[in-house]
Design an enzyme around this catalytic site. Structure first.
Site, PDB file in Angstrom:
ATOM      1  N   GLU A  20      11.321   6.725  -0.243  1.00 43.55           N
ATOM      2  CA  GLU A  20      11.635   5.828  -1.359  1.00 43.55           C
ATOM      3  C   GLU A  20      12.616   6.526  -2.298  1.00 43.55           C
ATOM      4  O   GLU A  20      12.283   7.578  -2.830  1.00 43.55           O
ATOM      5  CB  GLU A  20      10.359   5.432  -2.117  1.00 43.55           C
ATOM      6  N   SER A  53       0.824  -1.211   0.000  1.00 41.57           N
ATOM      7  CA  SER A  53       0.000   0.000   0.000  1.00 41.57           C
ATOM      8  C   SER A  53       0.860   1.265   0.000  1.00 41.57           C
ATOM      9  O   SER A  53       1.207   1.778  -1.064  1.00 41.57           O
ATOM     10  CB  SER A  53      -0.971  -0.025   1.183  1.00 41.57           C
ATOM     11  N   ARG A  54       1.210   1.754   1.173  1.00 43.31           N
ATOM     12  CA  ARG A  54       2.085   2.912   1.322  1.00 43.31           C
ATOM     13  C   ARG A  54       3.018   2.663   2.501  1.00 43.31           C
ATOM     14  O   ARG A  54       2.635   2.048   3.491  1.00 43.31           O
ATOM     15  CB  ARG A  54       1.284   4.193   1.562  1.00 43.31           C
ATOM     16  N   HIS A  70       8.665  -0.187  -5.282  1.00 46.08           N
ATOM     17  CA  HIS A  70       7.309   0.330  -5.512  1.00 46.08           C
ATOM     18  C   HIS A  70       6.866   0.032  -6.947  1.00 46.08           C
ATOM     19  O   HIS A  70       6.593   0.940  -7.734  1.00 46.08           O
ATOM     20  CB  HIS A  70       7.243   1.838  -5.234  1.00 46.08           C
ATOM     21  N   GLY A  73       4.296  -2.235  -7.812  1.00 46.75           N
ATOM     22  CA  GLY A  73       3.054  -2.982  -7.811  1.00 46.75           C
ATOM     23  C   GLY A  73       2.299  -2.935  -9.128  1.00 46.75           C
ATOM     24  O   GLY A  73       1.737  -3.932  -9.575  1.00 46.75           O
TER      25      GLY A  73
END
Length: 271
Positions: free
Chosen positions: A218, A188-189, A237, A239
């Site tokens: 990040e 998610s985050r 990151h 996804g």
């Protein structure tokens, strides 16, 4: 906007008096001040649906990679120092294990569909309970309290939006509720998890492992302790990072921009 850039602040909005629409890639809008944008008459769109399939795939990929220690195994197999493969080098079973999904929106539900194929027992925690037929389709059991999910799950997967209510949702208390054999997966985050508490939990074997597609910041500083742990997998990151999905995201953003410029209803407008 791509990767939250450029930053949309008052200074930028004042310098762009003719701005009509901000098209943001992906599903998260935690980087946008919707009230500020609305006060300038600017509409906002995102691309929430196209990313769900790939992100769910990524969640299962991280679960499998972590449980079967794929990164460690690859490093062992290709290392010039490896002379034999140890017989006691073991992973953790996925089939039949218990998966707890925190956030049963579109992405979380698609993860459940995939987990069902692995004959996993599925618990989920969400603001609202899913319809009975949706639960039955994937064999998911609703946990009104997140504590119940954390205590029972072998894998805890986070698929919630970042809001003030979910900021550091998983902290020291929540990690201590998890099994010492459990793995935390975050798609998610990064700010959903208290990273300092996660580092401490992994170092002290409060939980077994973590698999993270998101962190904060990040990328992480190169000396961050998470980067040195063998029981942690971190991906950049990615996804939604497939060719087809990124192409469709671009198309959807362009459609929103064209509609906004033409004064038409903006597809996928965030209200």
């Amino acid at each position: 906007m791509w990767y939250h850039k450029p930053a949309i602040n008052e200074e930028l909005l004042q310098s762009l008096p003719n701005l009509k629409v901000v098209a943001s890639s992906g599903v998260g809008i935690d980087h946008l001040d919707l009230k500020l944008l609305s006060s300038y008459g600017v509409k906002v769109s995102n691309t929430p649906f196209i990313v769900s399939t790939d992100t769910a795939d990524m969640g299962m990929a991280l679960l499998l990679a972590s449980s079967r220690r794929l990164v460690e195994g690859h490093e062992m197999a290709v290392s010039p120092d490896t002379e034999y493969f140890p017989a006691d080098w073991l992973g953790v079973e996925v089939s039949g294990a218990t998966l707890g999904i925190v956030g049963m929106g579109t992405i979380g539900y698609k993860v459940a569909e995939r987990a069902k194929a692995f004959e996993m027992k599925i618990f989920y925690h969400n603001r609202n309970q899913r319809k009975k037929e949706e639960e039955s389709a994937v064999g998911a059991v609703y946990c009104k309290k997140i504590d119940d999910l954390l205590q029972q799950s072998d894998f805890v997967l986070l698929a919630v939006n970042l809001t003030p209510q979910t900021h550091k949702l998983i902290g020291k208390r929540e990690l201590e509720l998890m099994k010492p054999t459990a793995t935390l997966i975050n798609i998610s985050r990064g700010l959903i998890v208290d990273q300092d508490a996660l580092v401490e939990a992994l170092q002290n074997k409060v939980i077994k492992a973590a698999a993270l597609d998101v962190t904060y910041p990040e990328p992480l500083p190169r000396d961050h302790p998470l980067l040195k742990m063998k029981n942690v997998i971190i991906t950049p990151h990615i996804g939604s990072a497939t060719k087809k999905t990124r192409w469709v995201m671009m198309e959807e953003m362009a459609e929103s921009i064209q509609a906004g410029l033409a004064g038409l209803p903006v597809p996928r407008e965030v209200l």
